[in-house]
Design an enzyme around this catalytic site. Structure first.
Site, short mmCIF file in Angstrom:
data_model
loop_
_atom_site.label_atom_id
_atom_site.label_comp_id
_atom_site.label_asym_id
_atom_site.label_seq_id
_atom_site.Cartn_x
_atom_site.Cartn_y
_atom_site.Cartn_z
N GLN A 20 0.84 -1.20 0.00
CA GLN A 20 0.00 0.00 0.00
C GLN A 20 0.87 1.25 0.00
O GLN A 20 1.02 1.92 1.01
CB GLN A 20 -0.90 -0.02 1.24
CG GLN A 20 -1.95 1.04 1.26
CD GLN A 20 -3.06 0.77 0.28
OE1 GLN A 20 -3.66 -0.29 0.30
NE2 GLN A 20 -3.33 1.73 -0.56
N PHE A 21 1.44 1.58 -1.16
CA PHE A 21 2.31 2.76 -1.23
C PHE A 21 1.54 4.05 -0.93
O PHE A 21 2.13 5.05 -0.50
CB PHE A 21 3.01 2.86 -2.59
CG PHE A 21 2.14 3.39 -3.70
CD1 PHE A 21 2.13 4.74 -4.01
CD2 PHE A 21 1.35 2.52 -4.45
CE1 PHE A 21 1.33 5.23 -5.03
CE2 PHE A 21 0.56 3.00 -5.47
CZ PHE A 21 0.55 4.36 -5.76
N THR A 22 0.23 4.03 -1.09
CA THR A 22 -0.55 5.25 -0.86
C THR A 22 -0.60 5.64 0.62
O THR A 22 -1.07 6.73 0.95
CB THR A 22 -1.98 5.12 -1.41
OG1 THR A 22 -2.66 4.05 -0.75
CG2 THR A 22 -1.96 4.90 -2.91
#
Length: 149
Positions: free
Chosen positions: A78-80
């Site tokens: 989950q880079f966000t």
């Protein structure tokens, strides 16, 4: 490194309409890696997630860890989690790790969970994923290795 830990009764992930991971009782983990993360950040998040006492004991008190209840974990990249929307309305992801660096820590997390004997499922790093879950509680814990006291 950041993690969103959700206690779930079940969770699953699909890529291109194909089920690639699912669990029953346990933790759905969204894992974000920052460009500046080091092994110490990994160690902190890994130990916290696997030892976090968010499952009920016999008295209904959250006093047991994932390992204590023989729970499962579903790990989703989950880079966000490193999205910064303080300026304007479009988040900037400049603090997120480069693809390969993030993938290395993500895969290491999965491997280390399996090494502990935890039933481990995962998504596909960098893919467009559809995640479904049934929260238990709900219990959601935010962890950030840069906020260690």
């Amino acid at each position: 490194m950041r993690a969103v830990v959700q206690r779930v009764n079940s969770a699953s992930v699909k890529v291109d309409n194909e089920l690639i991971g699912d669990i029953d009782k346990g933790i759905l983990l969204f894992l974000g890696v920052e460009a500046e993360d080091k092994d110490s950040d990994f160690d902190y998040i890994f130990k916290k997630v696997t030892n976090l006492r968010i499952f009920d004991d016999e008295d209904g008190v959250m006093n047991k860890s994932l390992q204590d209840v023989d729970g499962s974990i579903l790990v989703i990249s989950q880079f966000t989690l490193y999205g910064d929307a303080r300026k304007g309305n479009r988040p900037s992801y400049i603090r997120a790790a480069k693809f390969e660096d993030g993938k290395d820590y993500y895969e290491r997390f999965i491997k280390e969970c399996k090494n502990l004997g935890i039933n481990t499922s995962h998504g596909s790093y960098g893919a467009d994923m559809k995640v479904e879950l049934i929260n238990d509680g709900p219990v959601t814990i935010l962890l950030d290795s840069s906020k260690i006291i």
